[in-house]
Design an enzyme around this catalytic site. Structure first.
Site, PDB file in Angstrom:
ATOM      1  CE  LYS A 271       3.385  -0.520 -12.940  1.00  0.00           C
ATOM      2  NZ  LYS A 271       2.469  -0.711 -11.826  1.00  0.00           N
ATOM      3  CE  LYS A 323       4.109   3.288 -12.143  1.00  0.00           C
ATOM      4  NZ  LYS A 323       3.060   2.904 -11.214  1.00  0.00           N
TER       5      LYS A 323
HETATM    6  C1  PBG Z   1       2.214  -1.420  -8.872  1.00  0.00           C
HETATM    7  C2  PBG Z   1       2.697  -0.023  -8.848  1.00  0.00           C
HETATM    8  C3  PBG Z   1       4.002   0.392  -9.096  1.00  0.00           C
HETATM    9  C4  PBG Z   1       4.038   1.764  -8.923  1.00  0.00           C
HETATM   10  C5  PBG Z   1       2.754   2.163  -8.643  1.00  0.00           C
HETATM   11  N1  PBG Z   1       1.934   1.054  -8.583  1.00  0.00           N
HETATM   12  C6  PBG Z   1       5.157  -0.339  -9.589  1.00  0.00           C
HETATM   13  C7  PBG Z   1       5.554  -1.598  -8.992  1.00  0.00           C
HETATM   14  O1  PBG Z   1       5.590  -1.761  -7.742  1.00  0.00           O
HETATM   15  O2  PBG Z   1       5.897  -2.483  -9.786  1.00  0.00           O
HETATM   16  C8  PBG Z   1       5.265   2.587  -9.040  1.00  0.00           C
HETATM   17  C9  PBG Z   1       5.135   4.025  -8.735  1.00  0.00           C
HETATM   18  C10 PBG Z   1       6.434   4.694  -8.508  1.00  0.00           C
HETATM   19  O3  PBG Z   1       7.511   4.070  -8.590  1.00  0.00           O
HETATM   20  O4  PBG Z   1       6.392   5.900  -8.233  1.00  0.00           O
HETATM   21  N2  PBG Z   1       0.845  -1.536  -8.847  1.00  0.00           N
END
Ligand code: PBG
Length: 398
Positions: A271, A323
């Site tokens: 991620k 991701k």
């Molecule tokens: C963090 C989280 C993020 C997303 C889902 N859970 C990223 C973040 O805030 O750093 C991103 C999902 C998206 O952008 O669709 N737990």
């Protein structure tokens, strides 16, 4: 390869072929020519700019050659377009499939809402009330999506330093999970976001130490508490999105210790700290100031994703995820090539927002761009794709 240890040079062939074959034989740049002669034989692409006297069509041959010269056989122009001619041919040879079951819908449920609320930077995506969550879940499952990934949006006053509501059975996410398990639990896979950022008043994915840094090991304890509450609420899979070291192993041990051996872990293995999360932060009313670069990965790094993958596999991940998706298709391919478990990719909020905005302006064809983005993510190696278009795309595909 030739006995000279090399392919014939273009210039050698250029000299030899016309002399041997006269004007009957044509060849074009890009066509394949087999070359034989005193040095053996080989195969080469006619280089760009090669004199093109074209006789396109049936393979032509020429073997009238002098003792010490070459023999050249033109194998004919390769015609990949043959398999693109009709929809039926294209369908027959398509390498990658896109099916509703491969799509997972991320959903947001917000505390204290009577009506769903629009998210400005993600037109078409809603913060759900408990009622609208149930309805949208039924619609998604009826359309055939493979699963639902739920995020909770607590009331601002319910946030605190340790994200207490994340592990409270009455916290919004756990209530939402119970609603989903009740409504569609028998016919789909219910997934929970197992991360603290929505619930902390500072917006970080973990708890902070005295110096303000995210405290990895203290956070693991909170993740385990959160995981147990989510498993209890009916989640089939826990989405460990926090990027703390050891999170998968800690949660696996925590679940097993209480007999929750059936609850699985969808590990966000790779991620990245991405600017494309912007709209999501609005979607969950994030309190974050600053960034997550001390725990999410640097977009510059590729090898590190494999290290994260191997750790998550060793710690017991059931599914691994990459991701974001579209800016990281190389990472997705690397992970898919090496993973021993199914691979997911998350087409995130910024990817949704970009296509949506361009389509709203009439700059791209919305449906075409959505489907192309999804097939591209599948082709790069994702067995399943988390996408905010899951329900709509599932309708198109069925
Ligand atoms: C963090 C989280 C993020 C997303 C889902 N859970 C990223 C973040 O805030 O750093 C991103 C999902 C998206 O952008 O669709 N737990």
């Amino acid at each position: 390869m030739s006995a000279l240890g090399r392919m014939a040079e273009p210039a050698e062939i250029a000299r030899a072929i016309p002399a041997l074959c006269g004007d009957d034989l044509g060849y074009m740049a890009g066509s394949t020519v087999l070359v034989g002669g005193p040095f053996g034989g080989g195969k080469m692409q006619m280089p760009p700019g090669f004199p093109a006297r074209c006789s396109i069509g049936a393979p032509a041959a020429c073997d009238s050659h002098s003792g010490r010269a070459y023999r050249a056989v033109m194998t004919g122009l390769d015609r990949p377009r043959r398999l693109r001619r009709t929809p039926a041919l294209r369908r027959l040879v398509a390498e990658t499939t896109l099916e509703p079951r491969q799509l997972v819908l991320p959903m947001f449920v917000a505390d204290g809402l009577d009506e769903p609320r629009a998210i400005g930077s993600m037109p078409g995506v809603l913060q759900h009330s408990m009622d609208s969550l149930r309805k949208a879940a039924v619609e998604a499952v009826t359309a055939g999506v493979g699963g639902l990934m739920l995020f909770g949006v607590p009331r601002p006053e319910d946030k605190d330093a340790t994200g207490s509501k994340a592990s409270d059975p009455d916290g919004i996410l756990n209530r939402g999970l119970r609603a989903l398990a009740d409504e569609v639990g028998d016919s789909t896979v219910v997934m929970a976001d197992t991360c603290l950022d929505e619930f902390t008043d500072h917006g970080h994915c973990g708890v902070l130490s005295a110096d303000g840094a995210v405290d990895n090991d203290a956070t693991l304890h909170r993740y385990v508490e959160m995981a147990l509450a989510q498993a209890e609420a009916g989640a089939d899979l826990l989405g460990t999105s926090g990027m703390m070291d050891g999170q998968v192993g800690a949660i696996r041990r925590g679940l097993d210790a209480v007999g929750r051996t059936d609850t699985g872990i969808l590990a966000y293995a790779a991620k990245y700290a991405s600017a494309f999360y912007g709209p999501f932060r609005e979607a969950v009313a994030s309190s974050l100031e600053g960034d997550r670069r001390s725990y999410q990965q640097d977009p510059a790094n590729r090898r590190e994703a494999i290290r994260e993958l191997q750790l998550d596999l060793a710690e017991g991940a059931d599914i691994v995820m990459v991701k974001p998706a579209m800016s990281y298709l190389d990472i997705l391919r690397d992970v898919a090539d090496q993973s021993t478990v199914p691979v997911a990719a998350y087409q995130i909020s910024g990817e949704y927002a970009m296509i949506t905005a361009a389509a709203q302006r009439g700059w791209i064809d919305r449906r075409g761009a959505i489907l192309e983005s999804l097939i591209g993510i599948r082709r790069a190696g994702a067995d399943m794709v988390l996408t905010y278009w899951a329900t709509e795309a599932a309708h198109w595909l069925s």
